[in-house]
Design an enzyme around this catalytic site. Structure first.
Site, PDB file in Angstrom:
ATOM      1  N   GLY A 154       4.843   7.764  -0.517  1.00 35.43           N
ATOM      2  CA  GLY A 154       3.950   6.945   0.295  1.00 35.43           C
ATOM      3  C   GLY A 154       2.525   6.980  -0.221  1.00 35.43           C
ATOM      4  CG  ASP A 187       9.681   8.951   0.020  1.00 31.76           C
ATOM      5  OD1 ASP A 187      10.512   8.122   0.424  1.00 31.76           O
ATOM      6  OD2 ASP A 187       8.456   8.839   0.225  1.00 31.76           O
ATOM      7  N   PRO A 190      -5.079  14.869  12.866  1.00 32.37           N
ATOM      8  CG  PRO A 190      -6.504  14.273  14.612  1.00 32.37           C
ATOM      9  CD  PRO A 190      -5.754  15.435  14.046  1.00 32.37           C
ATOM     10  CG  PHE A 194      -6.010  16.306   6.419  1.00 34.32           C
ATOM     11  CD1 PHE A 194      -5.996  17.688   6.366  1.00 34.32           C
ATOM     12  CD2 PHE A 194      -4.918  15.660   6.955  1.00 34.32           C
ATOM     13  CE1 PHE A 194      -4.911  18.417   6.829  1.00 34.32           C
ATOM     14  CE2 PHE A 194      -3.816  16.372   7.421  1.00 34.32           C
ATOM     15  CZ  PHE A 194      -3.820  17.759   7.358  1.00 34.32           C
ATOM     16  CG  HIS A 232      -7.054   3.164  10.856  1.00 36.80           C
ATOM     17  ND1 HIS A 232      -7.827   3.520  11.943  1.00 36.80           N
ATOM     18  CD2 HIS A 232      -6.880   4.303  10.136  1.00 36.80           C
ATOM     19  CE1 HIS A 232      -8.108   4.806  11.887  1.00 36.80           C
ATOM     20  NE2 HIS A 232      -7.549   5.313  10.807  1.00 36.80           N
ATOM     21  CE  LYS A 263      -3.903   5.055  12.558  1.00 43.63           C
ATOM     22  NZ  LYS A 263      -3.085   6.161  12.036  1.00 43.63           N
TER      23      LYS A 263
END
Length: 265
Positions: free
Chosen positions: A11, A34, A124, A126, A153, A157
């Site tokens: 991803g 994955d 939520p 970093f 965003h 998302k």
């Protein structure tokens, strides 16, 4: 040497984690999981050249065979919960950036970590700047109880509001000394026009191509406004926080929520 396995390795965030871990002294990328990209070289997927490490879909076997220390997860809420439970069953500490995990699931995971005395982190956001934005918003809320949040965003998302917006609203609600101004009678000509409402904090979510992750917290007072804003223009912005979490999670014996717990204690 901290041995790291990445889930959701193909991803957008997973590829950035693969690059960051591979370039960090004292860390070794030992596994990539994955289900949609099994058999592919994770280095080629990440755009850094072949690493000789093939993507697999059997997380439990990967964790055991590689003797991993930490699992980094950027997947989906349902997959993340299953992955965290698998990691804990294997004695591996989870570092999770997947958002949208239900609170009841988080509480269950905290219980498992306490029983096993294994550290873990769910965050939520970093980006260090985003963590500071939330911290500063908590300070401002003591003096400006009237506030709204706008978060922007990318259009792919899935969850809204973002985990960062929700955590910011919770921090503000805890920090307020007295409540916001009394709500006026409002007529919404379109349902949701005033956004969501968490403990008196309005949250507005925007999803458009061109954005990565952005948030502004707008405080209003007599004759003035105060805006605290953070912008992530690249997913690289999250990597210093991820690397910090991988290192610090080894010192924990419980699951904590939010990177701020590692920065401010």
């Amino acid at each position: 040497m901290i041995r790291v396995v990445v889930t959701g390795a193909a991803g957008r965030m997973g590829r950035e984690v693969v690059k960051a871990v591979s370039r960090t002294p004292g860390m070794q990328l030992v596994g990539a999981v994955d289900p949609g990209h099994t058999g592919q070289d994770v280095g080629l997927l990440a755009g850094i050249g072949p690493l000789g490490l093939m993507v697999r879909d059997d997380l439990a076997n990967v964790l055991r065979e590689t003797e991993a220390s930490v699992m980094v997860d950027f997947t989906t809420p349902h997959a993340a919960v299953a992955n965290i439970k698998t990691a804990l069953a294997c004695g591996v500490r989870p570092v999770v950036g997947t958002t949208g995990i239900p609170q009841e699931e988080i509480e269950e995971l905290k219980k498992i970590c306490r029983e096993k005395r294994l550290g873990g982190l769910i965050a939520p956001n970093f980006a260090l700047g985003a963590v500071l934005m939330m911290h500063f918003a908590g300070i401002a809320a003591r003096y400006f109880p009237d506030v709204e949040i706008i978060e922007y965003h990318h259009h792919q998302k899935l969850d809204a509001p973002s985990g960062t917006a929700l955590q910011t609203a919770e921090i503000i609600a805890r920090s307020r000394q007295g409540g916001p101004a009394e709500d006026r009678t409002e007529v919404e000509k379109l349902d949701g026009a005033r956004g969501g409402n968490l403990e008196g904090v309005r949250i507005h979510s925007i999803r458009l191509p061109g954005f990565v992750a952005h948030q502004e917290v707008i405080f209003g007072g007599l004759g003035q406004t105060l805006t605290i804003r953070h912008d992530s223009t690249s997913r690289e912005s999250f990597m210093p926080g991820v690397i910090m979490a991988i290192k610090k999670v080894l010192e924990l014996e419980e699951l904590v929520y939010g990177l701020d717990k590692l920065i401010f204690g």
